[in-house]
Each structure stands twice: as structure tokens, then as C-alpha cells.
Design a protein around this motif. Structure first.
Motif, PDB file in Angstrom:
ATOM      1  N   GLY A  28      46.224  42.123  42.085  1.00  0.00           N
ATOM      2  CA  GLY A  28      45.377  40.967  41.791  1.00  0.00           C
ATOM      3  C   GLY A  28      43.884  41.193  42.019  1.00  0.00           C
ATOM      4  O   GLY A  28      43.086  41.107  41.082  1.00  0.00           O
ATOM      5  N   PRO A  29      43.464  41.524  43.258  1.00  0.00           N
ATOM      6  CA  PRO A  29      42.034  41.705  43.512  1.00  0.00           C
ATOM      7  C   PRO A  29      41.416  42.800  42.637  1.00  0.00           C
ATOM      8  O   PRO A  29      40.280  42.655  42.185  1.00  0.00           O
ATOM      9  CB  PRO A  29      41.996  42.088  44.993  1.00  0.00           C
ATOM     10  CG  PRO A  29      43.235  41.513  45.566  1.00  0.00           C
ATOM     11  CD  PRO A  29      44.267  41.581  44.481  1.00  0.00           C
ATOM     12  N   THR A  30      42.141  43.887  42.394  1.00  0.00           N
ATOM     13  CA  THR A  30      41.582  44.957  41.571  1.00  0.00           C
ATOM     14  C   THR A  30      41.381  44.476  40.131  1.00  0.00           C
ATOM     15  O   THR A  30      40.355  44.763  39.504  1.00  0.00           O
ATOM     16  CB  THR A  30      42.505  46.189  41.591  1.00  0.00           C
ATOM     17  OG1 THR A  30      42.699  46.573  42.942  1.00  0.00           O
ATOM     18  CG2 THR A  30      41.897  47.345  40.825  1.00  0.00           C
ATOM     19  N   ARG A  79      40.880  41.417  39.235  1.00  0.00           N
ATOM     20  CA  ARG A  79      39.735  40.507  39.276  1.00  0.00           C
ATOM     21  C   ARG A  79      38.422  41.289  39.307  1.00  0.00           C
ATOM     22  O   ARG A  79      37.465  40.953  38.604  1.00  0.00           O
ATOM     23  CB  ARG A  79      39.862  39.598  40.512  1.00  0.00           C
ATOM     24  CG  ARG A  79      38.799  38.543  40.656  1.00  0.00           C
ATOM     25  CD  ARG A  79      37.801  38.878  41.724  1.00  0.00           C
ATOM     26  NE  ARG A  79      38.420  38.971  43.035  1.00  0.00           N
ATOM     27  CZ  ARG A  79      37.961  39.742  44.005  1.00  0.00           C
ATOM     28  NH1 ARG A  79      36.903  40.499  43.793  1.00  0.00           N
ATOM     29  NH2 ARG A  79      38.564  39.801  45.166  1.00  0.00           N
ATOM     30  N   ALA A  80      38.377  42.362  40.115  1.00  0.00           N
ATOM     31  CA  ALA A  80      37.165  43.173  40.201  1.00  0.00           C
ATOM     32  C   ALA A  80      36.847  43.808  38.855  1.00  0.00           C
ATOM     33  O   ALA A  80      35.691  43.828  38.418  1.00  0.00           O
ATOM     34  CB  ALA A  80      37.338  44.251  41.264  1.00  0.00           C
ATOM     35  N   ALA A 132      37.949  42.935  35.686  1.00  0.00           N
ATOM     36  CA  ALA A 132      37.593  41.936  34.675  1.00  0.00           C
ATOM     37  C   ALA A 132      36.227  41.332  34.998  1.00  0.00           C
ATOM     38  O   ALA A 132      35.392  41.129  34.112  1.00  0.00           O
ATOM     39  CB  ALA A 132      38.658  40.845  34.622  1.00  0.00           C
ATOM     40  N   GLY A 133      35.992  41.087  36.286  1.00  0.00           N
ATOM     41  CA  GLY A 133      34.715  40.524  36.703  1.00  0.00           C
ATOM     42  C   GLY A 133      33.556  41.457  36.402  1.00  0.00           C
ATOM     43  O   GLY A 133      32.466  41.016  36.040  1.00  0.00           O
ATOM     44  N   ILE A 170      31.837  40.345  42.943  1.00  0.00           N
ATOM     45  CA  ILE A 170      33.077  40.280  42.180  1.00  0.00           C
ATOM     46  C   ILE A 170      33.871  41.588  42.321  1.00  0.00           C
ATOM     47  O   ILE A 170      35.077  41.611  42.107  1.00  0.00           O
ATOM     48  CB  ILE A 170      32.759  39.969  40.699  1.00  0.00           C
ATOM     49  CG1 ILE A 170      33.983  39.471  39.940  1.00  0.00           C
ATOM     50  CG2 ILE A 170      32.202  41.172  39.970  1.00  0.00           C
ATOM     51  CD1 ILE A 170      34.398  38.104  40.295  1.00  0.00           C
ATOM     52  N   GLN A 171      33.177  42.675  42.706  1.00  0.00           N
ATOM     53  CA  GLN A 171      33.871  43.965  42.818  1.00  0.00           C
ATOM     54  C   GLN A 171      34.522  44.169  44.178  1.00  0.00           C
ATOM     55  O   GLN A 171      35.232  45.147  44.381  1.00  0.00           O
ATOM     56  CB  GLN A 171      32.887  45.112  42.581  1.00  0.00           C
ATOM     57  CG  GLN A 171      32.376  45.183  41.169  1.00  0.00           C
ATOM     58  CD  GLN A 171      31.497  46.393  40.948  1.00  0.00           C
ATOM     59  OE1 GLN A 171      31.018  47.001  41.906  1.00  0.00           O
ATOM     60  NE2 GLN A 171      31.274  46.744  39.705  1.00  0.00           N
ATOM     61  N   THR A 181      37.009  44.001  47.214  1.00  0.00           N
ATOM     62  CA  THR A 181      38.415  43.664  47.433  1.00  0.00           C
ATOM     63  C   THR A 181      38.785  43.681  48.906  1.00  0.00           C
ATOM     64  O   THR A 181      39.875  43.291  49.274  1.00  0.00           O
ATOM     65  CB  THR A 181      39.344  44.638  46.680  1.00  0.00           C
ATOM     66  OG1 THR A 181      39.087  45.954  47.164  1.00  0.00           O
ATOM     67  CG2 THR A 181      39.105  44.601  45.186  1.00  0.00           C
ATOM     68  N   TRP A 234      33.881  34.968  43.036  1.00  0.00           N
ATOM     69  CA  TRP A 234      33.577  34.185  41.830  1.00  0.00           C
ATOM     70  C   TRP A 234      32.300  33.382  41.998  1.00  0.00           C
ATOM     71  O   TRP A 234      31.531  33.215  41.051  1.00  0.00           O
ATOM     72  CB  TRP A 234      34.760  33.280  41.465  1.00  0.00           C
ATOM     73  CG  TRP A 234      35.901  34.069  40.896  1.00  0.00           C
ATOM     74  CD1 TRP A 234      37.097  34.307  41.494  1.00  0.00           C
ATOM     75  CD2 TRP A 234      35.945  34.746  39.629  1.00  0.00           C
ATOM     76  NE1 TRP A 234      37.884  35.097  40.689  1.00  0.00           N
ATOM     77  CE2 TRP A 234      37.199  35.373  39.531  1.00  0.00           C
ATOM     78  CE3 TRP A 234      35.039  34.884  38.583  1.00  0.00           C
ATOM     79  CZ2 TRP A 234      37.589  36.134  38.430  1.00  0.00           C
ATOM     80  CZ3 TRP A 234      35.416  35.635  37.483  1.00  0.00           C
ATOM     81  CH2 TRP A 234      36.678  36.251  37.403  1.00  0.00           C
TER      82      TRP A 234
END
Lengths: 258, 522
Positions: A146-148, A150-151, A153-154, A218-219, A221, A232
Motif C-alpha cells: 500500500g504505502p509503496t 501510494r508513494a 502514484a503520488g 508523498i514518497q 513510507t 496526502w
């Protein structure tokens, strides 16, 4: 609207520099990310590095090329006088800016996705060789995490927002040299200025309003709780900068003669 | 029949043109208001940001919760700030002489080290020192030479804080003791070591000019704090130092020369307070039993690294550089955009000379702007820092001059590099971004990001950003444990070497620009 989009797309597509710049975004991001991943090592005792952040490090330089692309999209027209033709063909100035922004966002998202995916892949291949293994407490990089995800895509969104920020600033100042100087100054000087902050509270405040520091949250984690802003919310700060720049640029475009 | 010869001008070519060319380029620069304003803004931003940083930086000393005046920092013979704190068992020695000793043990404690910071563990820090010293007096900062065994750097001879010579590596124990000898002959002090007390090897010599006739000679033990560094969350790092104490066992003390003999003087040189460890477990000092001396000490005899530096006031340099880059790039690319370059080249057909004149004008203008800004900033920034209670590590006037002139040179060389890039690309965006990405961005990434230290150091070795090394006023020392990273203001290259790297890149760019200018149509 479709015609305007088509016109702007044709302009961007047929300038010789665009292809090179897009290639530059991908290769520079990948190269710097890979170099960063290759220089870090994690000892058997474990380490405190954020593997995702390291493998996305190239975004910090790739954004400079994104800024060129965005600045040239508008200030190139001013330097050649093309802007007068553009405005004669599309008298509604807000539309011109909106269409430019849309095309630029699309192109940056495409190039950014490739750049970020390549960087994550490079990190996944290089980092385990430097001790980033589950045995040392560092799981393999995976977009299923999940966090990766998000990082990653972010980071793509981050690049698109940098493009919009640069477009807004370039529309406001018109001259390409001044525009690129302002954008890079805004991005790269904030981190240096933060360190000069007299105390922790000032440093946190400066960090929170810095487009690059807050946006790159955003990067992160690991150690999320120690960041002054959540990932975010950080990207939101950059979005606010981009919106403000576009709004200011749009207003000036409306008010001034071309 | 008459032949017509082609027309030859009676005027001789060359020579007198360059001064006019310079004047023409200077006039171009001077008459564009935006450029002059930009250059002035670059200088102003250095001064304002510098003074702002200085006025935001406060420091004070306190005992408990009471604020007190900070203790004076001792200064070594070379003018540098020093740590000079150790336990000293000494006698006066008049004239020449020598002292010999055997060291059979070096142990110690480190208080509350990571990871848990919850216990006092046995251990010696790498630069814990125990051995012989001949010192001008017991005054802190006075000249000395010392032979010592260290925690993990073997036998060393050190003198006057900054000098360090390596002897035999390896630790010391009862099974493998070290014999040390230090002799004085006039101003020359020579250190020897031996494994058995019979076969001696010379380690090094020290020339201490102006050493008085009577010096203090004896045994010393000291142990610097245990340093660890953590990465801070917002970039930068947090350094932690813990109290340590070293204990050494000496025997076979043999003092030759004109010394009174009898009891040894005992001094804790430079010690200001005591920790709980010293109060309740083991105080610093000497225990003697039948010719064996067990000496415990804490502190360090080394250059001091703790304090502000004069370049701390030059924080506005990065911002100033971006302004300079934009102005200088426009100085050349505007010619292409407006078509003025064709007139310029018509008036001065030798293209290399045209570019040389432009480079000279930009270089000179930015050098003067940078020099004025750096001089004002360092002079007033220092005063503001001091009045806010900060301690500034002293440097010689020559070093201060190097920092100020070096920053001006950094500006001038960067400007010429930006000009060359402008001539190569002919487009302002490409030139500005290239200049910023090769000079400013590496420095920002190396000093203010989460980049690992090794990568940060390579960035500042290989890129033109190496030139920033010119502003470092306090060198790092191999024999002092410190956090020598770009974040803390320590550059991987020596000051002039760093500037040379930048100059090299600039020369390359200038050659490329002249080559392209000659080959291409304008």
C-alpha cells in the motif's frame, strides 16, 4: 474545446524539443534513482533508510526537466511571437491556459508514470544487492504494498503538479530565463532555507509551505508520524501552489496585452 | 597596360580592438536596467539572507537553569580554537632531557551509548589518549608534543593540536605493552616507541619554536566524548556526545635531565565540572602503588570543532547564484533573440574575442558584486552572531580573506560558466536550467536532502558544485572524530581543489562555446 486541444497538442508534438525533454524526464529520473539506490547500503544490523524514498530519489532531478517542458510551453510562444497568433485563433484566454494545462498534464503523467515505474523496478533490482533484504528488516519493494503504491502514484502526480506550477509561473513572468530561474529557485532553495530556520517551529512551518519538501512527503513510507504533514496533505500543499500559480498566471494573461 | 590590385587598407589589423570590445560589452550590460537590477539584487540577497540567518541564531551558556557567561575557549599556538583538557601528572624539566615509560593497559567507560542509552559500558573510544607529554606550561592551549597510545589508532606522536604522526598500530595490553620515550633537545622534541624497552624506533619529531627553558613533563590521560549521529526528520542530522573516561596503567617511569624529582604535580587541566560517574564511581586522578601509576582522565587534546563558522553567514549564496545565472544567461541569449548578435559579429568578426570580452565583463561585474556582498555579510554577520552569544571558531585573517575572495570567485566563475552555456545553447531556458542543475542542485541535494553521506560527498567531488568548498573555513582533522559531511559544512575536496574543479568545467564549457560560435552561423 476539442479543436483547441488538438491545436495545442499539435504545437507541443511538432516542437523538436518535446520528444527529447520527455525522454530526458524518464532517463534522468531513472539514472539518478538507480545511482542513489546503488550508493546506499544496509548493514546486517538493519538500517533506518526508507527504501521506497531512495528508489524514487530521481524525481528530485526529473522535476527540473518537467519544469523546462512546462515553461517552454508558454514562454516559447512569447519569445517567438506565436502567442499573438494563438490568441487571435483562441480569443478566450482562460481556455488557452486551460487547454495548455490539460495537454501538459497528460504528457507529464505519461512520462512520469514510465519514469517512476522504471525507478521502482531499478530499486527492486539494485537494493537487495546492497543489503536491503527481508533478513535485514527491509522487505522487497513491491507496488502491491500500500504505502509503496501510494508513494509511486503520488510521485507521478507530484510531477504533474510541478508542470502546472511551472506553467502558471511562466504565464505570469513570460520571459523563459526568469521563469525557469523562479521555478527552480522556489523548488530547490526552500530545502536550503529550511535548515537556516532559527528554531524547530520555524523549520516545521517552512517545511510545511515548501512546495518540494511538502510535496515529496508523498514518497515517505516510514516515520510518517514525525513528518510535519501527512503524505496526502503534503501533496495538497503543492496542489495549492500550482492552483495559485495558475490562477495568478491566468489573471495576468487576461489583464495584459500579449 | 595597367593592372588593378585589390584594395588594401593602410591600417594595421588587430591589437587595439580588445579594449573597445570590452567597452562595447560593458555598455550593453550597463544599459539594460533589468540586468543591473538583477545583479544588485543578487548581492543584496546575500547580505540580507546572511544577516537574517545570523540574527536568528542564538546561543547561551547556563549552569543548571541560571544563565552565565560562557567560559573562554582556549586558542592553540596556530591560532585555532582547541580542546585542551586532560589529567596531567607532571614535573618541571629545565633544559634538555627525556622521559620514558611503559604502558601496560588502556581501558575505560562509555556512558549510556546507543541503542538503549540505559547503561554505562566498559570501552575505549578510538581517540582516547594516554602517554607522555612535554608542554610549555599547564595553561590551556600552550604548545606541546606528546607520545601516546590510543584507543584504536595505535601509537601516535602529536604536537600543537593539529599535527599527528602515526606509529605502530595495534592496542596495548599486559601481554603486549608499549614503551614510549619523548626527548627534548632545544626546540626539537623527538618521540620513540619500543615493544621491549631495548629496541627503539623513532616515530617523529616536532619543532616547537619558542619553548621556554623550563617545561612541564609527565604522564597524561584523556578521552574525548563518544559521538553518534542520527538523521533528523527534516533533513540535517542530530549529533550526540556522551561522557567517556579512560584509565591507563604506567610503570618504569624514567625521567632524565634537570628535574627536581620527588612527588609529581597532579592537575586536571581544563576540567570544569564533574559527572556523576566521577563523583560516585571513579574520579579522574592518579593511584600509585610501588612505581605503578594508574591514571584516569577525560577530555581531549585536539582542535575544537564545536562552534559557528564564518561561512555560516553566507547562506544567501545559493539564491544569489540563481539570480546571477539568470542575468548572465540573458546577457548572451538576448543577443540571439533580438538578432543583435549579427551586429555584434559584424562589428567584431573575431568571434572568440567577442566571447572573451563578454566573459571578462560578466566575470568582473559578478566578482565585484560578490566581493562586496561577501565582505559586508561576513563582517557584520560575525558581529551579529557574537552579540547573540554564539562562539565563532577563530580563523586567521588570511583564511577569512580566502573565504570572502573565494565566494566572489565562485560567483565570477559560475557566471562565466553560465555565459558559456548560454552561448552553446543560445536558448535561455536550456542554459539557465543546465547551469542551475549542475551548480545549485547538487549542493542542495548534498546538504539538505536525505541523500546518504557517501553519495552527497561524490556529488560535491564530481560536479561543478565542488566549487562551494572554497567557503569552508575550518578543516576536518583525521585525528578528531567529527561528523565531517557536507550537511555539517565539511566538503570532500580542499577549498582550492574544489574551486579548481569548477574552473575546469568552466574552461571546458568556454572552449565548447568558442568552438560552436566559430562553426555555426549566428
Amino acid at each position: 474545446m476539442r479543436q483547441q486541444l488538438h491545436a495545442e497538442w499539435t504545437k507541443l508534438r511538432t516542437i523538436t524539443g518535446t520528444g527529447w525533454l520527455l525522454l530526458g524526464i524518464i532517463t534522468l529520473t531513472l539514472a539518478v534513482s538507480a545511482a542513489a539506490a546503488a550508493t546506499v547500503s544496509c548493514p546486517p544490523a538493519g538500517c533506518d533508510y526508507d527504501a521506497t524514498k531512495i528508489s524514487l530519489f530521481g524525481v528530485q532531478l526529473g522535476q527540473a526537466i518537467v519544469a523546462i517542458l512546462a515553461v517552454l510551453a508558454i514562454s516559447g510562444e512569447y519569445s517567438t511571437g506565436m502567442i499573438r497568433t494563438t490568441l487571435a485563433a483562441m480569443p478566450r484566454r482562460a481556455t488557452v491556459l486551460a487547454v495548455k494545462a490539460a495537454i501538459l498534464t497528460g504528457v507529464t503523467l505519461a512520462a512520469g508514470t514510465l519514469a517512476v515505474l522504471a525507478s521502482v523496478l531499478a530499486g527492486r533490482l539494485i537494493l537487495p544487492g546492497n543489503g536491503f533484504t527481508p533478513a535485514h528488516g527491509q522487505p522487497l519493494l513491491s507496488l502491491a504494498d500500500g504505502p509503496t503504491l501510494r508513494a509511486a502514484a503520488g510521485s507521478v502526480l507530484y510531477l504533474a503538479l510541478i508542470a502546472l506550477l511551472s506553467l502558471g509561473i511562466a504565464t505570469a513572468v513570460r520571459d523563459s530565463a526568469v521563469a525557469i530561474g523562479s521555478v527552480l529557485g522556489l523548488l530547490y532553495l526552500f530545502p536550503a532555507i529550511i535548515l537556516m530556520g532559527p528554531d524547530q517551529d520555524w523549520q516545521r512551518l517552512l517545511w510545511q509551505i515548501s512546495p518540494m519538501n511538502a510535496g515529496l512527503a508523498i514518497q515517505a513510507t516510514t516515520h510518517l508520524s514525525s513528518l510535519p504533514l501527512s503524505p496526502w496533505a503534503g501533496l495538497g500543499v503543492l496542489a495549492a501552489w500550482a492552483a495559485a500559480a495558475l490562477l495568478g498566471g491566468g489573471l495576468l494573461l487576461r489583464l495584459r496585452d500579449a | 597596360m595597367t593592372t588593378t590590385l585589390p584594395y588594401h587598407s593602410g591600417l594595421r589589423a588587430g591589437r587595439d580592438g580588445f579594449a573597445r570590445l570590452l567597452r562595447a560589452e560593458w555598455t550593453k550590460f550597463r544599459t539594460v536596467r533589468g540586468w543591473v537590477i538583477g545583479m544588485a539584487a543578487a548581492a543584496l540577497v546575500i547580505v540580507l539572507l546572511g544577516l537574517l540567518t545570523a540574527s536568528g541564531s542564538h546561543a547561551s551558556c547556563s549552569v543548571g537553569s541560571v544563565e552565565v557567561a560562557c567560559a573562554a575557549v582556549p586558542v592553540g599556538p596556530g591560532g585555532e580554537a582547541v580542546e585542551d583538557q586532560f589529567y596531567f601528572m607532571h614535573q618541571p624539566l629545565a633544559g634538555d632531557g627525556s622521559i620514558t615509560v611503559r604502558v601496560t593497559s588502556l581501558t575505560g567507560v562509555i556512558t549510556y551509548p546507543p541503542p538503549n542509552h540505559n547503561e554505562i559500558v566498559p570501552g575505549v573510544v578510538p581517540w582516547a589518549k594516554a602517554g607522555l607529554i612535554i608542554k610549555d606550561s599547564t595553561r590551556q592551549g600552550s604548545a606541546y608534543a606528546a607520545m601516546m597510545v590510543t584507543g584504536s589508532h595505535g601509537v601516535r606522536m602529536q604536537h600543537n593540536f593539529t599535527e599527528d604522526t602515526a606509529g605502530r598500530p595495534g592496542g596495548v595490553s599486559a601481554a603486549s605493552p608499549r614503551w614510549l620515550r619523548l626527548t627534548r633537545s632545544g626546540d626539537m622534541l623527538t618521540g620513540y616507541e619500543s615493544a621491549d624497552g631495548t629496541q627503539w624506533t623513532k616515530v617523529g619529531t616536532a619543532h616547537l619554536a619558542g619553548l621556554p627553558a623550563t617545561v612541564q613533563v609527565g604522564l597524561f590521560v584523556t578521552s574525548p566524548g563518544d559521538l553518534t549521529v542520527k538523521q533528523a526528520d527534516l533533513g540535517g542530522s542530530i549529533e550526540q556526545v556522551r561522557f567517556t573516561q579512560a584509565t591507563a596503567v604506567f610503570d618504569h617511569v624514567d625521567l632524565q635531565g634537570n628535574a627536581p624529582g620527588g612527588a609529581w604535580g597532579r592537575d586536571a587541566v581544563g576540567v570544569t565540572g564533574t559527572t556523576d560517574w566521577e563523583r560516585y564511581h571513579r574520579p579522574n586522578g592518579v593511584q600509585e602503588s610501588g612505581g605503578t601509576f594508574t591514571v584516569a582522565g577525560t577530555g581531549d587534546i585536539a582542535p575544537r570543532m564545536d562552534g559557528q563558522t564564518i561561512e555560516r553567514t553566507l547562506t544567501g549564496v545559493l539564491t544569489g547564484l540563481i539570480l546571477v545565472i539568470v542575468v548572465v544567461v540573458m546577457f548572451i541569449t538576448a543577443e540571439y533573440r533580438r538578432g543583435l548578435i549579427r551586429t555584434t559579429l559584424l562589428a567584431s568578426p573575431r568571434r572568440g574575442r567577442m566571447l572573451a570580452a563578454k566573459a571578462l565583463v560578466t566575470g568582473t561585474v559578478t566578482f565585484i558584486a560578490g566581493l562586496a556582498a561577501a565582505m559586508v555579510t561576513v563582517t557584520f554577520g560575525k558581529q551579529i552572531l557574537r552579540s547573540n552569544g554564539n562562539y565563532i571558531l577563530p580563523v586567521t585573517p588570511l583564511t577569512e580573506l580566502r573565504v570572502v575572495v573565494g565566494v566572489a570567485a565562485l560567483f565570477a566563475v559560475t557566471a562565466v560558466l553560465a555565459l558559456a552555456l548560454g552561448a552553446v545553447f543560445r536558448r535561455s531556458v536550456a542554459a539557465v536550467i543546465t547551469a542551475i542543475v549542475v551548480i545549485v542542485v547538487p549542493h542542495v541535494l548534498a546538504t539538505a536532502s536525505v541523500l546518504p553521506e557517501g553519495a552527497a560527498q561524490w556529488l560535491l567531488r564530481l560536479t561543478p558544485a565542488a566549487g562551494f568548498a572554497i567557503q569552508q573555513s575550518i578543516p576536518g582533522y583525521a585525528h578528531v572524530i567529527g561528523h565531517y559531511v557536507p550537511q555539517a559544512g565539511y566538503y570532500p575536496l580542499a577549498p582550492w581543489a574544489g574551486l579548481a574543479v569548477l574552473c575546469g568545467y568552466t574552461a571546458l564549457a568556454l572552449c565548447l562555446a568558442i568552438f560552436q560560435l566559430r562553426r555555426r552561423d549566428a
